[in-house]
Design an enzyme around this catalytic site. Structure first.
Site, PDB file in Angstrom:
ATOM      1  N   ASN A   1      42.608  42.406  39.457  1.00  0.00           N
ATOM      2  CA  ASN A   1      43.310  41.877  40.634  1.00  0.00           C
ATOM      3  C   ASN A   1      44.384  42.855  41.087  1.00  0.00           C
ATOM      4  O   ASN A   1      45.050  43.496  40.267  1.00  0.00           O
ATOM      5  CB  ASN A   1      43.872  40.466  40.395  1.00  0.00           C
ATOM      6  CG  ASN A   1      44.717  40.315  39.160  1.00  0.00           C
ATOM      7  OD1 ASN A   1      44.515  40.993  38.161  1.00  0.00           O
ATOM      8  ND2 ASN A   1      45.681  39.418  39.222  1.00  0.00           N
TER       9      ASN A   1
ATOM     10  N   GLU B   1      47.585  42.823  43.561  1.00  0.00           N
ATOM     11  CA  GLU B   1      48.484  41.976  44.361  1.00  0.00           C
ATOM     12  C   GLU B   1      49.251  42.800  45.387  1.00  0.00           C
ATOM     13  O   GLU B   1      49.226  44.032  45.373  1.00  0.00           O
ATOM     14  CB  GLU B   1      49.435  41.225  43.419  1.00  0.00           C
ATOM     15  CG  GLU B   1      48.657  40.306  42.483  1.00  0.00           C
ATOM     16  CD  GLU B   1      49.531  39.399  41.641  1.00  0.00           C
ATOM     17  OE1 GLU B   1      50.752  39.651  41.528  1.00  0.00           O
ATOM     18  OE2 GLU B   1      48.966  38.414  41.100  1.00  0.00           O
TER      19      GLU B   1
ATOM     20  N   CYS C   1      41.316  39.378  44.424  1.00  0.00           N
ATOM     21  CA  CYS C   1      40.923  38.973  43.072  1.00  0.00           C
ATOM     22  C   CYS C   1      40.105  40.068  42.384  1.00  0.00           C
ATOM     23  O   CYS C   1      39.390  40.839  43.039  1.00  0.00           O
ATOM     24  CB  CYS C   1      40.059  37.727  43.120  1.00  0.00           C
ATOM     25  SG  CYS C   1      40.880  36.245  43.690  1.00  0.00           S
TER      26      CYS C   1
ATOM     27  N   GLU D   1      37.382  39.756  40.706  1.00  0.00           N
ATOM     28  CA  GLU D   1      35.931  39.632  40.916  1.00  0.00           C
ATOM     29  C   GLU D   1      35.510  40.340  42.190  1.00  0.00           C
ATOM     30  O   GLU D   1      34.472  41.010  42.239  1.00  0.00           O
ATOM     31  CB  GLU D   1      35.518  38.156  41.035  1.00  0.00           C
ATOM     32  CG  GLU D   1      35.791  37.316  39.807  1.00  0.00           C
ATOM     33  CD  GLU D   1      37.160  36.652  39.831  1.00  0.00           C
ATOM     34  OE1 GLU D   1      38.153  37.295  40.228  1.00  0.00           O
ATOM     35  OE2 GLU D   1      37.235  35.482  39.438  1.00  0.00           O
TER      36      GLU D   1
ATOM     37  N   CYS E   1      37.591  31.942  41.338  1.00  0.00           N
ATOM     38  CA  CYS E   1      38.074  31.072  42.420  1.00  0.00           C
ATOM     39  C   CYS E   1      36.935  30.804  43.415  1.00  0.00           C
ATOM     40  O   CYS E   1      35.898  31.484  43.413  1.00  0.00           O
ATOM     41  CB  CYS E   1      39.279  31.699  43.125  1.00  0.00           C
ATOM     42  SG  CYS E   1      38.856  32.937  44.364  1.00  0.00           S
TER      43      CYS E   1
ATOM     44  N   CYS F   1      35.733  33.762  45.607  1.00  0.00           N
ATOM     45  CA  CYS F   1      34.926  34.741  44.854  1.00  0.00           C
ATOM     46  C   CYS F   1      33.543  34.194  44.538  1.00  0.00           C
ATOM     47  O   CYS F   1      32.563  34.944  44.514  1.00  0.00           O
ATOM     48  CB  CYS F   1      35.653  35.163  43.584  1.00  0.00           C
ATOM     49  SG  CYS F   1      37.090  36.210  43.936  1.00  0.00           S
TER      50      CYS F   1
HETATM   51  N1  THU Z   1      42.882  35.869  40.672  1.00  0.00           N
HETATM   52  C1  THU Z   1      41.777  36.612  40.392  1.00  0.00           C
HETATM   53  O1  THU Z   1      41.857  37.825  40.217  1.00  0.00           O
HETATM   54  N2  THU Z   1      40.593  35.956  40.308  1.00  0.00           N
HETATM   55  C2  THU Z   1      40.411  34.621  40.496  1.00  0.00           C
HETATM   56  O2  THU Z   1      39.287  34.134  40.461  1.00  0.00           O
HETATM   57  C3  THU Z   1      41.564  33.771  40.778  1.00  0.00           C
HETATM   58  C4  THU Z   1      42.873  34.449  40.887  1.00  0.00           C
HETATM   59  C5  THU Z   1      44.170  36.564  40.747  1.00  0.00           C
HETATM   60  C6  THU Z   1      44.800  36.563  42.110  1.00  0.00           C
HETATM   61  C7  THU Z   1      46.261  36.723  41.763  1.00  0.00           C
HETATM   62  O3  THU Z   1      46.554  38.086  41.620  1.00  0.00           O
HETATM   63  C8  THU Z   1      46.406  36.056  40.403  1.00  0.00           C
HETATM   64  O4  THU Z   1      45.083  35.925  39.885  1.00  0.00           O
HETATM   65  C9  THU Z   1      47.068  34.715  40.450  1.00  0.00           C
HETATM   66  O5  THU Z   1      46.469  33.866  41.351  1.00  0.00           O
END
Ligand code: THU
Length: 141
Positions: free
Chosen positions: A55, A57, A66, A68, A97, A100
């Site tokens: 991920n 940010e 994300c 994925e 999520c 994704c």
């Molecule tokens: N996140 C992912 O990388 N994958 C997911 O399926 C859900 C959330 C990340 C996004 C963000 O950087 C952190 O997790 C918290 O939501």
């Protein structure tokens, strides 16, 4: 987790072990200074090749991507068009999520998924279980 089946890490075959190790290593490279929730993903393409993602940010939080999706973008931008497996590592053993899940359906609706937490627990699930009756890929051929 309700639909996922917990498995002992030792029963995983070499291919799953390799994919899990790749996801775990990718998680170490997450850029998550805001949530502090690092996620590592690894997809095995139909070709057999592994592509990873973490991920990423952003201060403008809606720009966060994300793990994925980063892994899928990585695979597709290397020429892959079909996925065979996904491994995902988080502190909690979270599943992908909703956004994704839809992105993954595009490249394999029946994708097997291994989720793991950082304490060593692993679970098997599938994209079909996580996103039933999904909007399918439109046949582009
Ligand atoms: N996140 C992912 O990388 N994958 C997911 O399926 C859900 C959330 C990340 C996004 C963000 O950087 C952190 O997790 C918290 O939501």
């Amino acid at each position: 987790m309700t639909t996922a089946r917990q498995v002992d890490r030792e029963i995983l075959d070499a291919q799953w072990q390799e994919l899990l190790a790749a996801a775990s290593a990718a998680r170490e490279r997450a850029y998550a200074p805001y949530s502090r929730f690092s996620v590592g993903a690894a997809v095995r393409a139909a070709s057999g090749e592994i592509y990873t993602g973490a991920n990423v940010e952003n201060a403008s939080s809606g720009m966060t991507v994300c793990a994925e999706r980063v892994a899928v973008w990585n695979a597709v931008s290397h020429g892959e068009r079909s996925l065979a497996a996904l491994a995902l590592v988080t502190e909690t053993g979270a599943t992908p999520c909703g956004a994704c899940r839809q992105v993954l359906v595009e490249f394999e609706a029946d994708l097997p998924i291994l989720v793991a937490d950082t304490a060593g627990h692993t679970w098997f699930t599938s994209l079909a279980a996580l996103l039933p009756d999904a909007f399918p890929r439109v046949n582009y051929r």
